[in-house]
Write an enzyme that holds these catalytic residues in place. Structure first.
Site, PDB file in Angstrom:
ATOM      1  N   HIS A   1       0.869  -1.176  -0.065  1.00 30.70           N
ATOM      2  CA  HIS A   1      -0.017   0.056  -0.151  1.00 30.70           C
ATOM      3  C   HIS A   1       0.936   1.243  -0.162  1.00 30.70           C
ATOM      4  CE1 HIS A   1      -3.922  -2.190   1.842  1.00 30.70           C
ATOM      5  NE2 HIS A   1      -3.232  -2.680   0.731  1.00 30.70           N
TER       6      HIS A   1
ATOM      7  N   GLU B   1       0.938   3.818   2.088  1.00 27.33           N
ATOM      8  CA  GLU B   1       1.592   4.596   3.289  1.00 27.33           C
ATOM      9  C   GLU B   1       2.512   3.486   3.489  1.00 27.33           C
ATOM     10  OE1 GLU B   1      -2.950   4.504   3.826  1.00 27.33           O
ATOM     11  OE2 GLU B   1      -1.634   3.523   2.604  1.00 27.33           O
TER      12      GLU B   1
END
Length: 365
Positions: free
Chosen positions: A51, A53
């Protein structure tokens, strides 16, 4: 723009890099800033993982502590194939998180922000939300409407024809327009056509000339699966995904043959003798698709418009006229009143080579 808007705009641009490559996950961008200096950035990687992040935190390292984070979609709060991104931000001891828009997935939907606030992280929501929702319209459509976002592309003459009366269609628009179409394909999870187009044109539906190795899935809508088994799609089904939407009355032998050569087959409901376009899109959503780029033909275009399933229209118009004997770009809709026609808002219009391209979009749900 102030600094916060600039950083979120960068995060949004990073998120757009993954469009067409991350399904069934959304394509998210993330920027980590400390003392007005970017220390980490990331976007959702092909296949949906890692992802955004996670990518940005890995780049930032220890500099993430007490930093400001700009992320285009609410960090996930549930344990999936990877740990929750909200927890990863908490563990990195970031100071503040600016979220462009909340995630409507019921597994997240505010919980990621609640988790971070409970851990003492300052969280703000809504910076550049409109653009974030446009960028991830496919993800929201799959979650909220149980169908992918549909872009209908039409390349036609000035008088709205896609072929001559004799069936000649290559090429109405010029090379610059065709290159633009390849770029649009690359930003969608799948390219979709009807069985008639597959039989007539033998298309490959791949992205070419852009230096990318990632390819969208190819979707063909064919009730009986009466498609040529020596076609370009059949020959490449093991290398690039082919998804065939068919009726439950399709020949079992053909079903097995297509599966044997690498295609995925999805049975769909039949209505009035044709595949129900709404059910087709629901089946594609269950398969994980979030953004579908429909390239025809005219009957499929008409069925999608008639069922009010087109979210975006992209028209390429060439400076030539073919006449009434040519094939119209959209089949019969049965409209008697203009009031009944779905209207779209003009987003952009520009020249491309010797043609024009105009983009129209319905209001977001």
């Amino acid at each position: 723009m102030n600094n916060a808007e600039r950083f979120m705009a960068l995060a949004l641009s990073l998120g757009r890099r993954g469009l067409g490559r991350t399904w069934p996950n959304p394509s998210v961008g993330c920027v980590i800033v400390k003392k007005d200096r970017i220390v980490g950035r990331g976007w959702t990687q092909p296949g949906g993982r890692p992802h955004a992040e996670t990518q940005a935190l890995a780049q930032a390292g220890q500099a993430a502590k007490n930093a400001e984070v700009y992320v285009t979609l609410e960090p996930c709060s549930h344990q999936g194939q990877t740990p929750p991104c909200a927890q990863a931000l908490i563990d990195a001891e970031v100071g503040a998180v600016s979220v462009a828009t909340l995630d409507s997935d019921p597994r997240v939907s505010g919980r990621g922000c609640e988790m971070m606030r409970a851990a003492g992280v300052k969280v703000e929501v809504g910076l550049m939300e409109t653009q974030a929702r446009i960028d991830n319209a496919g993800f929201f459509s799959r979650v909220d409407l149980n169908r992918p976002f549909v872009t209908l592309k039409l390349a036609s003459s000035f008088d709205g024809r896609i072929a001559t009366g004799a069936g000649e269609s290559q090429w109405i628009t010029g090379p610059q327009a065709r290159r633009c179409v390849h770029a649009m394909r690359a930003r969608h999870d799948a390219v979709m056509i009807g069985g008639g187009t597959a039989r007539k044109d033998d298309p490959s539906l791949t992205v070419r000339g852009l230096g990318t190795e990632w390819q969208p899935a190819r979707v063909v809508i064919s009730r009986r699966l009466d498609l040529p088994l020596m076609s370009a799609l059949a020959r490449t089904a093991k290398e690039i995904p082919v998804i065939l939407c068919h009726g439950k009355d399709a020949d079992p032998t053909l079903l097995q043959t297509w599966q044997d050569i690498g295609a995925t087959v999805l049975p769909c409901r039949v209505r009035a003798g044709q595949l129900d376009p709404e059910d087709v899109l629901q089946q594609l959503a269950r398969h994980g698709l979030t953004r579908v780029f429909c390239e025809g033909g005219s009957a499929l275009a008409a069925s999608l418009i008639e069922a009010d399933l087109v979210d975006e229209l992209v028209g390429f118009t060439a400076g030539l006229a073919i006449g009434a004997e040519g094939l119209p770009s959209i089949g019969a809709l049965g409209l008697r009143r203009l009031h009944d026609a779905q209207r779209y808002d003009l987003v952009s219009c520009r020249s491309i080579g010797n043609d024009t391209v105009h983009v129209w979009r319905r209001a977001l749900h």
